[in-house]
Design a protein around this motif. Sequence first.
Motif, PDB file in Angstrom:
ATOM      1  N   UNK A 566       0.860  -1.184   0.000  1.00 36.25           N
ATOM      2  CA  UNK A 566       0.000   0.000   0.000  1.00 36.25           C
ATOM      3  C   UNK A 566       0.899   1.236   0.000  1.00 36.25           C
ATOM      4  N   UNK A 567       0.787   2.052  -1.036  1.00 39.50           N
ATOM      5  CA  UNK A 567       1.578   3.276  -1.158  1.00 39.50           C
ATOM      6  C   UNK A 567       0.688   4.470  -0.802  1.00 39.50           C
ATOM      7  N   UNK A 568       1.111   5.221   0.225  1.00 45.25           N
ATOM      8  CA  UNK A 568       0.314   6.346   0.716  1.00 45.25           C
ATOM      9  C   UNK A 568       1.103   7.625   0.479  1.00 45.25           C
ATOM     10  N   UNK A 569       0.576   8.534  -0.360  1.00 48.30           N
ATOM     11  CA  UNK A 569       1.248   9.797  -0.653  1.00 48.30           C
ATOM     12  C   UNK A 569       0.216  10.778  -1.197  1.00 48.30           C
ATOM     13  N   UNK A 570       0.296  12.032  -0.752  1.00 46.78           N
ATOM     14  CA  UNK A 570      -0.684  13.025  -1.202  1.00 46.78           C
ATOM     15  C   UNK A 570      -0.320  13.638  -2.542  1.00 46.78           C
ATOM     16  N   UNK A 571       0.913  13.412  -3.016  1.00 48.01           N
ATOM     17  CA  UNK A 571       1.364  14.032  -4.266  1.00 48.01           C
ATOM     18  C   UNK A 571       1.144  13.047  -5.416  1.00 48.01           C
ATOM     19  N   UNK A 572       0.347  13.434  -6.431  1.00 46.70           N
ATOM     20  CA  UNK A 572       0.064  12.490  -7.531  1.00 46.70           C
ATOM     21  C   UNK A 572       1.331  12.005  -8.233  1.00 46.70           C
ATOM     22  N   UNK A 573       2.301  12.889  -8.435  1.00 48.44           N
ATOM     23  CA  UNK A 573       3.529  12.488  -9.126  1.00 48.44           C
ATOM     24  C   UNK A 573       4.305  11.463  -8.317  1.00 48.44           C
ATOM     25  N   UNK A 574       4.316  11.655  -6.995  1.00 48.36           N
ATOM     26  CA  UNK A 574       5.006  10.684  -6.148  1.00 48.36           C
ATOM     27  C   UNK A 574       4.299   9.331  -6.166  1.00 48.36           C
ATOM     28  N   UNK A 575       2.967   9.336  -6.205  1.00 47.89           N
ATOM     29  CA  UNK A 575       2.242   8.062  -6.289  1.00 47.89           C
ATOM     30  C   UNK A 575       2.539   7.367  -7.614  1.00 47.89           C
ATOM     31  N   UNK A 610       3.403  -1.398   3.998  1.00 53.33           N
ATOM     32  CA  UNK A 610       2.775  -0.102   3.751  1.00 53.33           C
ATOM     33  C   UNK A 610       3.877   0.948   3.677  1.00 53.33           C
ATOM     34  N   UNK A 611       3.927   1.684   2.567  1.00 51.72           N
ATOM     35  CA  UNK A 611       4.860   2.797   2.414  1.00 51.72           C
ATOM     36  C   UNK A 611       4.094   4.084   2.715  1.00 51.72           C
ATOM     37  N   UNK A 612       4.499   4.772   3.780  1.00 53.51           N
ATOM     38  CA  UNK A 612       3.716   5.880   4.320  1.00 53.51           C
ATOM     39  C   UNK A 612       4.466   7.205   4.217  1.00 53.51           C
ATOM     40  N   UNK A 613       3.865   8.174   3.501  1.00 50.14           N
ATOM     41  CA  UNK A 613       4.392   9.536   3.525  1.00 50.14           C
ATOM     42  C   UNK A 613       4.072  10.161   4.888  1.00 50.14           C
ATOM     43  N   UNK A 614       4.789  11.209   5.261  1.00 44.91           N
ATOM     44  CA  UNK A 614       4.601  11.809   6.590  1.00 44.91           C
ATOM     45  C   UNK A 614       3.655  12.996   6.525  1.00 44.91           C
ATOM     46  N   UNK A 615       3.975  13.960   5.700  1.00 45.28           N
ATOM     47  CA  UNK A 615       3.194  15.201   5.644  1.00 45.28           C
ATOM     48  C   UNK A 615       2.086  15.065   4.615  1.00 45.28           C
ATOM     49  N   UNK A 616       0.861  14.939   5.128  1.00 49.57           N
ATOM     50  CA  UNK A 616      -0.300  14.786   4.247  1.00 49.57           C
ATOM     51  C   UNK A 616      -1.494  15.508   4.863  1.00 49.57           C
ATOM     52  N   UNK A 617      -2.443  15.944   4.018  1.00 50.95           N
ATOM     53  CA  UNK A 617      -3.667  16.560   4.553  1.00 50.95           C
ATOM     54  C   UNK A 617      -4.595  15.502   5.152  1.00 50.95           C
ATOM     55  N   UNK A 618      -5.663  15.962   5.765  1.00 50.48           N
ATOM     56  CA  UNK A 618      -6.697  15.119   6.381  1.00 50.48           C
ATOM     57  C   UNK A 618      -6.131  14.370   7.581  1.00 50.48           C
ATOM     58  N   UNK A 619      -5.172  13.456   7.342  1.00 51.39           N
ATOM     59  CA  UNK A 619      -4.504  12.715   8.416  1.00 51.39           C
ATOM     60  C   UNK A 619      -3.069  12.468   7.996  1.00 51.39           C
ATOM     61  N   UNK A 639       4.046  -4.369   8.214  1.00 53.93           N
ATOM     62  CA  UNK A 639       5.205  -3.467   8.290  1.00 53.93           C
ATOM     63  C   UNK A 639       4.893  -2.115   7.657  1.00 53.93           C
ATOM     64  N   UNK A 640       5.238  -1.055   8.341  1.00 53.87           N
ATOM     65  CA  UNK A 640       5.024   0.302   7.834  1.00 53.87           C
ATOM     66  C   UNK A 640       6.378   0.976   7.682  1.00 53.87           C
ATOM     67  N   UNK A 641       6.668   1.462   6.492  1.00 55.18           N
ATOM     68  CA  UNK A 641       7.952   2.104   6.192  1.00 55.18           C
ATOM     69  C   UNK A 641       7.680   3.568   5.852  1.00 55.18           C
TER      70      UNK A 641
END
Length: 701
Positions: A566-575, A610-619, A639-641
């Motif tokens: 699961x890739x979590x990122x608020x930036x479309x280009x990064x996703x 799970x690959x988790x970005x840190x700075x994101x809106x909402x949560x 595992x969360x990275x």
Amino acid sequence: MGISRDLWRDTLLGLVLTASFGASALFCVALTRESGGVAALWLPSGLMAAGLVLLPLRRAVWLAAGCTLAGVGVNVAVGAPPDALPLFAGLNLFEAMLAALIVRRICDRRRRIADLTTLLRIALFAIIPTAALTAVLAGALLGYLAQSAPQIIVGWFTANALGMAISLPAVLLLADRREGHVPRRSHLEQITIYGLIAVISAVAYLPHSHSFPTPMLLTPALVAAAFRLGPRGVATSALIMAVIATTVVTLGPASPDALSLPQRILNLQFIIATALFTSLSVALILSEQARTRRLLAMRTRAAKRAQTRAQIASAAKGEFLATMSHEIRTPMNSILGFTQTLIRRDDLPAEARRQVELVHRAGGSLLAVVNDILDYSKLEAGEVELALEPQSPATVAQDALDIIAPSAEARGLQIRLETVGPAENMVLIDELRVRQILLNLLSNAVKFTEAGEVRLQLSVRDQGCEMLLRFEVHDTGVGIPKSLMHRLFRRFSQADSSARRAFGGTGLGLAICKGLVEAMGGVIGVRSRPGAGSTFWFEISAEPASVLSDVPEAAPSADLGPVRVLLVDDHPMNRDLGATVLELLGCEVSLACDGAEAVDLAAAHAFDAILMDIHMPVMDGVEATRAIRALEGPAALAPIIAMSADVMPEMVERCRRAGMNDAVGKPIQIEALHAALARCIEAATVKIADLAPADPDAAVA
């Protein structure tokens, strides 16, 4: 307004001192002068001298004239010989002027008794010499009076020296209006203390039948005044004591002892002067201690304010660096990530591949600048923590050479490693930091060498409980003039800082190397000659690793297998980039644009990582990690990275406390991401196996 206030103050002071001079002269002459001789107690000279010290020159002249006229008038009133009038007036004026001149030199521009040293200097260098010189002149000029010259000299010296010892310091202290110089006491307490001083002064010299030496009470009385009222209170008490005790001795009942009146007055002056200097010493020491405490308190408050400002500035600096790092790394992530994926494509034309590689190298150079700034910032803040692990120094050195080899080969340079001593033995070192130093030194050697070779020499020497590691990077490059070597390890400094320099760089690399080496307790240096190449070296000590630590950990499998990420990122280009890289690694990818969506997906589906970005809106990523860890079932164990451009140490530690297993910085490095995924998935698999029940039937039950 300020000038008129000063004029009013000086005029009032002059009038008060002139009146005091006349009153004290009348008091001393009327009560203590024997027929045809000199007074046994003489306070006026000290009063005039104090006025000459305190007043400006022009107003001091008027004070001297007024005191001289007052003195002549008093002598006329008491019937002094007419021919002695000018002599008495001249001697008193000379004595006061000479004492004032010396005191001005001693007190400098402050014109106050600031401490015990100043008081002693006034007594030793102003009062005693002045009284002695004037006494000799008085003996020579007044020898025709009833007393002989020796008697006049002794009488004048004792009367004037002891009188000035009482009145001169007293007036200087009374005129000192410094804030905090006088302890704040109530008017009732001050009146009570001065009243007790007056009573003790009278009782001490009244005739009595017992044998107790009552004059001894004067000293403790003044010392008590010193503790409660300070230096000015002591000065006032001494003047009260001198007037009352002298009045009792001269006008009170006759004493049964055999001493004459001049002898009794001399004894009185000596006791009062001794008590005054003793109590003044105590008062000045207490005053200095109080001033020191106030100064210490002020400096402590100033230091706390400065510390607070420094902490705020440091926090602002850290926040700025974190923000700038994030903002720079976010676009760099796309540049380097997509160039990596393009380079891996087989259908890319040769010229296009070359251009993409140029873009990738340029992006890598920009990333290196950002990393240098962050590293130096951490070194300055003392935030570099060493991770000591068992490693072979030879392996670390060879890894560094392997990384730098493509750059050296592209410039036609030979590179090689030489080892001396037990270089293969395992020791406890921070492999990443040692490799970082070596890469910096090796890249500099390659950059500044046009032809020849770059040689890395590793020497290991057993020193008993420690191993001494010495790394030397030799090159056959341009060399460095001796006059420029002192600039090498400074921040933002280069050997060639001119506008025509042939080599770029931030000038932070060697400063970072120096900081890292010193953090390890080592030393770093350089030897070089222009045209003969350079040798950069550093030495560190390392403890031998235990035998059990010699067995290296099993490397993660190169093939991740079919894993769901699961890739979590608020930036479309990064996703987009992350999905592309993960698919290259053979992963099945799901996407989430914020932490709340990630929690919902993690609860609904099973993910291997799970690959988790840190700075994101909402949560944000940290809050989302806590929410996932709070889920029930296997979802909480995924595992969360952390995968973020914010790689500051405090943020990485915050992520670990929230429950993340690892952290990978942006821009994404495919190899680093692959290694992190492999480590975490393998560790999670082992953990789940440990938690599973041993008996399958028990699980069903």
